[in-house]
Design an enzyme around this catalytic site. Structure first.
Site, mmCIF file in Angstrom:
data_model
loop_
_atom_site.group_PDB
_atom_site.id
_atom_site.type_symbol
_atom_site.label_atom_id
_atom_site.label_comp_id
_atom_site.label_asym_id
_atom_site.label_seq_id
_atom_site.Cartn_x
_atom_site.Cartn_y
_atom_site.Cartn_z
ATOM 1 N N HIS A 41 57.762 -13.293 65.843
ATOM 2 C CA HIS A 41 56.826 -14.109 66.607
ATOM 3 C C HIS A 41 55.645 -13.252 67.020
ATOM 4 O O HIS A 41 55.624 -12.043 66.783
ATOM 5 C CB HIS A 41 57.487 -14.738 67.841
ATOM 6 C CG HIS A 41 57.759 -13.797 68.967
ATOM 7 N ND1 HIS A 41 57.651 -14.157 70.281
ATOM 8 C CD2 HIS A 41 58.125 -12.493 68.977
ATOM 9 C CE1 HIS A 41 57.952 -13.132 71.061
ATOM 10 N NE2 HIS A 41 58.257 -12.115 70.294
ATOM 11 N N CYS B 59 52.393 -7.275 71.648
ATOM 12 C CA CYS B 59 53.014 -8.551 71.260
ATOM 13 C C CYS B 59 51.998 -9.509 70.626
ATOM 14 O O CYS B 59 52.386 -10.529 70.068
ATOM 15 C CB CYS B 59 53.688 -9.204 72.456
ATOM 16 S SG CYS B 59 55.114 -8.262 73.050
ATOM 17 N N HIS C 211 55.733 -9.449 65.024
ATOM 18 C CA HIS C 211 56.785 -8.479 65.306
ATOM 19 C C HIS C 211 58.076 -9.257 65.479
ATOM 20 O O HIS C 211 58.055 -10.476 65.645
ATOM 21 C CB HIS C 211 56.458 -7.634 66.549
ATOM 22 C CG HIS C 211 56.481 -8.385 67.832
ATOM 23 N ND1 HIS C 211 55.451 -9.209 68.239
ATOM 24 C CD2 HIS C 211 57.418 -8.466 68.799
ATOM 25 C CE1 HIS C 211 55.753 -9.752 69.414
ATOM 26 N NE2 HIS C 211 56.942 -9.322 69.775
ATOM 27 N N HIS D 30 66.011 -15.665 61.124
ATOM 28 C CA HIS D 30 65.176 -15.140 60.046
ATOM 29 C C HIS D 30 63.961 -16.035 59.791
ATOM 30 O O HIS D 30 63.561 -16.260 58.649
ATOM 31 C CB HIS D 30 65.986 -14.916 58.776
ATOM 32 C CG HIS D 30 66.891 -13.747 58.895
ATOM 33 N ND1 HIS D 30 68.138 -13.843 59.477
ATOM 34 C CD2 HIS D 30 66.732 -12.443 58.565
ATOM 35 C CE1 HIS D 30 68.718 -12.653 59.463
ATOM 36 N NE2 HIS D 30 67.885 -11.782 58.935
#
Length: 137
Positions: free
Chosen positions: A14, A33, A39, A80
């Site tokens: 995300h 982030c 990541h 995944h």
């Protein structure tokens, strides 16, 4: 009233990013982030249900049923995957751990009630040091 918890694990990618903000503001607020290349995390999900013990079975809920509910309604959809792009119930939402926990609640609450139990909490570990806990409030 008794409580029982099932743990599941999933891996997902995300990023935390608002399209209506500049790249600089996203990086200021979300730091690494907001990485343009995404990541990932190895998440641990704890689903706690509560209820009365069924005198015939000795269960609040059959754990095979609880496992199937969690796998079908959450894990199969997020494992995944890219949480921002691939998950139907996350479209248009920030993929923070807090929002994930709320959305997981929405996916699980009804099916758990159909099995005669009540969803008590969602605990979602994003890392070994960071987790959120949500009680449906």
């Amino acid at each position: 009233m008794i409580y029982i918890t099932r743990k599941e694990h999933f891996n997902a990618a995300h990023k935390l990013y608002r399209e209506d903000w500049s790249k600089e503001k996203n990086e200021e607020v979300f730091g690494i982030c907001a990485n343009a290349n995404w990541h990932g995390h190895n998440y641990d999900l704890y689903v706690t249900v509560k209820g009365e013990i069924n005198e015939e079975t000795g269960f609040v809920i059959d754990l095979k049923d609880l496992k199937d509910i969690i796998i079908t309604h959450v894990i199969d959809k997020v494992d995944h995957r890219n949480l921002n792009l691939d998950v139907d119930f996350m479209r248009g939402k920030m993929a923070s751990t807090e929002i994930l926990a709320v959305e997981f609640w929405k996916q699980l609450d009804g099916p758990i009630k159909e099995r005669g139990a009540q969803l008590h909490s969602i605990k979602l570990y994003e890392t070994v040091n960071n987790y959120v806990e949500y009680f449906g409030e």
